[in-house]
Design a protein around this motif. Structure first.
Motif, PDB file in Angstrom:
ATOM      1  N   PRO A 146      -5.484  -5.885 -10.967  1.00 28.79           N
ATOM      2  CA  PRO A 146      -4.362  -4.448 -10.671  1.00 28.79           C
ATOM      3  C   PRO A 146      -4.926  -3.049  -9.685  1.00 28.79           C
ATOM      4  O   PRO A 146      -3.616  -2.151  -9.667  1.00 28.79           O
ATOM      5  N   TYR A 147      -5.809  -2.651  -9.726  1.00 32.56           N
ATOM      6  CA  TYR A 147      -6.485  -2.203  -8.608  1.00 32.56           C
ATOM      7  C   TYR A 147      -5.999  -2.233  -7.287  1.00 32.56           C
ATOM      8  O   TYR A 147      -5.566  -1.291  -6.833  1.00 32.56           O
ATOM      9  N   ALA A 148      -5.520  -3.417  -6.657  1.00 36.35           N
ATOM     10  CA  ALA A 148      -5.417  -3.032  -5.060  1.00 36.35           C
ATOM     11  C   ALA A 148      -3.476  -3.385  -5.626  1.00 36.35           C
ATOM     12  O   ALA A 148      -2.773  -2.692  -5.130  1.00 36.35           O
ATOM     13  N   TYR A 149      -2.982  -3.666  -6.349  1.00 34.66           N
ATOM     14  CA  TYR A 149      -1.172  -3.664  -6.788  1.00 34.66           C
ATOM     15  C   TYR A 149      -0.858  -2.263  -6.519  1.00 34.66           C
ATOM     16  O   TYR A 149      -0.845  -1.919  -6.523  1.00 34.66           O
ATOM     17  N   LEU A 150      -2.521  -1.421  -7.480  1.00 35.41           N
ATOM     18  CA  LEU A 150      -1.956  -0.125  -7.691  1.00 35.41           C
ATOM     19  C   LEU A 150      -1.670   0.654  -6.299  1.00 35.41           C
ATOM     20  O   LEU A 150      -1.176   1.863  -6.213  1.00 35.41           O
ATOM     21  N   MET A 151      -2.828   0.829  -5.158  1.00 34.57           N
ATOM     22  CA  MET A 151      -2.668   0.763  -4.200  1.00 34.57           C
ATOM     23  C   MET A 151      -1.897   0.847  -3.479  1.00 34.57           C
ATOM     24  O   MET A 151      -0.970   1.177  -2.786  1.00 34.57           O
ATOM     25  N   THR A 152      -0.614   0.097  -3.656  1.00 35.71           N
ATOM     26  CA  THR A 152       0.645  -0.861  -3.106  1.00 35.71           C
ATOM     27  C   THR A 152       1.472   0.798  -3.262  1.00 35.71           C
ATOM     28  O   THR A 152       2.864   0.673  -3.148  1.00 35.71           O
ATOM     29  N   VAL A 153       1.368   1.157  -5.012  1.00 32.80           N
ATOM     30  CA  VAL A 153       2.779   1.779  -5.178  1.00 32.80           C
ATOM     31  C   VAL A 153       2.238   2.984  -4.857  1.00 32.80           C
ATOM     32  O   VAL A 153       3.822   3.690  -5.515  1.00 32.80           O
ATOM     33  N   VAL A 154       1.666   3.225  -4.914  1.00 29.95           N
ATOM     34  CA  VAL A 154       0.778   4.678  -5.437  1.00 29.95           C
ATOM     35  C   VAL A 154       1.481   5.255  -4.298  1.00 29.95           C
ATOM     36  O   VAL A 154       1.837   4.167  -3.014  1.00 29.95           O
ATOM     37  N   SER A 155       1.331   7.089  -3.752  1.00 27.45           N
ATOM     38  CA  SER A 155       1.718   7.800  -3.056  1.00 27.45           C
ATOM     39  C   SER A 155       1.380   7.226  -1.730  1.00 27.45           C
ATOM     40  O   SER A 155      -0.289   6.705  -1.981  1.00 27.45           O
ATOM     41  N   THR A 156       0.737   8.016  -0.369  1.00 31.42           N
ATOM     42  CA  THR A 156      -0.352   7.747   0.738  1.00 31.42           C
ATOM     43  C   THR A 156      -1.411   8.161   0.918  1.00 31.42           C
ATOM     44  O   THR A 156      -2.329   8.137   0.337  1.00 31.42           O
ATOM     45  N   ARG A 157      -1.270  10.027  -0.086  1.00 35.05           N
ATOM     46  CA  ARG A 157      -2.574  10.248  -0.123  1.00 35.05           C
ATOM     47  C   ARG A 157      -3.856   9.982  -1.660  1.00 35.05           C
ATOM     48  O   ARG A 157      -4.323   9.753  -1.295  1.00 35.05           O
ATOM     49  N   ALA A 158      -2.806   9.308  -2.045  1.00 30.80           N
ATOM     50  CA  ALA A 158      -3.628   8.665  -3.590  1.00 30.80           C
ATOM     51  C   ALA A 158      -4.132   7.271  -3.518  1.00 30.80           C
ATOM     52  O   ALA A 158      -5.268   6.915  -3.425  1.00 30.80           O
ATOM     53  N   ARG A 159      -2.960   6.700  -2.391  1.00 22.95           N
ATOM     54  CA  ARG A 159      -3.619   5.191  -1.594  1.00 22.95           C
ATOM     55  C   ARG A 159      -5.227   5.763  -0.629  1.00 22.95           C
ATOM     56  O   ARG A 159      -6.208   4.663  -0.877  1.00 22.95           O
ATOM     57  N   ILE A 160      -5.624   6.807   0.105  1.00 22.62           N
ATOM     58  CA  ILE A 160      -6.366   7.339   0.432  1.00 22.62           C
ATOM     59  C   ILE A 160      -7.504   7.367  -0.119  1.00 22.62           C
ATOM     60  O   ILE A 160      -8.430   7.142   0.516  1.00 22.62           O
ATOM     61  N   TRP A 161      -7.305   7.813  -1.268  1.00 20.96           N
ATOM     62  CA  TRP A 161      -8.728   8.121  -2.280  1.00 20.96           C
ATOM     63  C   TRP A 161      -8.949   7.391  -3.165  1.00 20.96           C
ATOM     64  O   TRP A 161     -10.153   6.698  -3.201  1.00 20.96           O
ATOM     65  N   LEU A 162      -8.089   6.177  -2.901  1.00 20.69           N
ATOM     66  CA  LEU A 162      -8.589   4.742  -3.881  1.00 20.69           C
ATOM     67  C   LEU A 162      -9.244   3.605  -2.684  1.00 20.69           C
ATOM     68  O   LEU A 162     -10.144   3.156  -2.875  1.00 20.69           O
ATOM     69  N   THR A 163      -8.964   4.053  -1.721  1.00 21.58           N
ATOM     70  CA  THR A 163      -9.305   3.500  -0.322  1.00 21.58           C
ATOM     71  C   THR A 163     -10.844   3.656   0.106  1.00 21.58           C
ATOM     72  O   THR A 163     -11.794   2.895  -0.001  1.00 21.58           O
ATOM     73  N   LEU A 164     -11.124   5.564  -0.802  1.00 24.30           N
ATOM     74  CA  LEU A 164     -12.314   5.078  -0.292  1.00 24.30           C
ATOM     75  C   LEU A 164     -13.369   5.976  -1.368  1.00 24.30           C
ATOM     76  O   LEU A 164     -14.615   5.150  -1.419  1.00 24.30           O
TER      77      LEU A 164
END
Length: 291
Positions: A93-111
């Motif tokens: 679910p964490y990886a799936y969330l990374m594919t649906v959020v905004s670019t800025r939120a994806r950056i924070w999730l990646t960090l």
């Protein structure tokens, strides 16, 4: 346009010019480093397993007739399987969330995913020792909701928790790499044909993400088999994993042959499991019509 395509794509069966020639020499430093840091120690370990303390297969005979050694091997494989399953359940679910959020939120999730790589494994493990101890933060929180205190440290549960936190990035990143390449219009098409959102997700998205699941699961499982620091600090000596037993044989008892035999057996079991997984994946692709 046809001429450009013919220039860009070499003829079938023809190797691009330079590959395997002088450009292939660039691989030599990496191959030499791999041989020095991996193949040589592995060869020495295998050699000692059949020569120390006497030539022969006595160390392997000891391993396969020792109930403690066999139980340790089974325990190590079981812990690796549990850690892989828990890591997958948390990472999907964490990886799936990374594919649906905004670019800025994806950056924070990646960090957040990459953050463990910037912290020492020893520091993270000692942090879990503090958190999971009998009077630690986790047990205090569980006590406030009437679920604690629980025995979390010096148990396999603590080992699984610590190893899962360390290995989650190795599951999240392959999953995200595959999920980000899935065309989400396929889900819209499935729903347009009458499928419910949950059905479309399970029947379309999940099968397409299986390559990421397989890559992440293999990486996590194989890596978990060699963990030493986390099981040593969070687990119990009565439930030691094979890495701890190898350390005891080599460092404590100076039984280099037995330690080498345990390492060779673990490597052989890992290769067999990899072969079985590869066979199952090829069989599944063939039955599914994918060549």
């Amino acid at each position: 346009m046809t001429a450009l395509i013919e220039i860009a794509a070499p003829a079938s069966g023809r190797r691009p010019k330079g590959v395997g020639g002088r450009w292939g020499l660039l691989l030599l430093p990496a191959l030499a480093l791999l041989a020095v840091l991996f193949l040589v120690p592995l060869g020495l370990m295998a050699w000692r397993s059949v020569t120390d303390p006497a030539p022969g297969l006595g160390n392997y005979s000891w391993f396969f007739t020792s109930d403690v050694a066999l139980a340790t091997l089974v325990r190590t494989l079981a812990v690796g399987a549990v850690v892989t399953l828990v890591t997958l359940l948390l990472s999907y679910p964490y990886a799936y969330l990374m594919t649906v959020v905004s670019t800025r939120a994806r950056i924070w999730l990646t960090l957040l995913v990459l953050l463990p790589f910037w912290t020492s494994l020893m520091v993270r493990t000692f942090a879990w020792v503090v958190l999971l101890q009998d009077s630690g933060v986790v047990n205090q929180l569980l006590g406030t909701v009437g679920m604690g205190p629980l025995q979390l440290i010096r148990t396999q549960a603590g080992v699984v928790i610590g190893m899962t936190q360390v290995l989650m990035p190795f599951m999240v990143l392959p999953l995200y790499a595959v999920m980000s390449g899935i065309d989400r219009r396929l889900l819209d098409a499935a729903q347009g044909m009458g499928a419910r959102p949950v059905t479309a997700f399970l029947r379309v998205f999940v099968p397409l993400s299986l390559p990421g699941v397989g890559a992440g699961a293999l990486t996590v499982f194989i890596t978990s088999l060699g963990f030493y620091v986390t099981p040593a600090l969070l687990g119990s000596p009565d439930q030691a994993l094979i890495s701890q037993q190898i350390f005891t044989q080599v460092n404590g008892l100076l039984a280099w042959g037995r330690g080498g035999a345990m390492g060779v057996v673990l490597l052989a079991v890992t290769l067999v499991l990899l072969g079985l997984v590869g066979f199952v994946l090829r069989f599944t692709r063939t039955r599914g019509g994918v060549r």
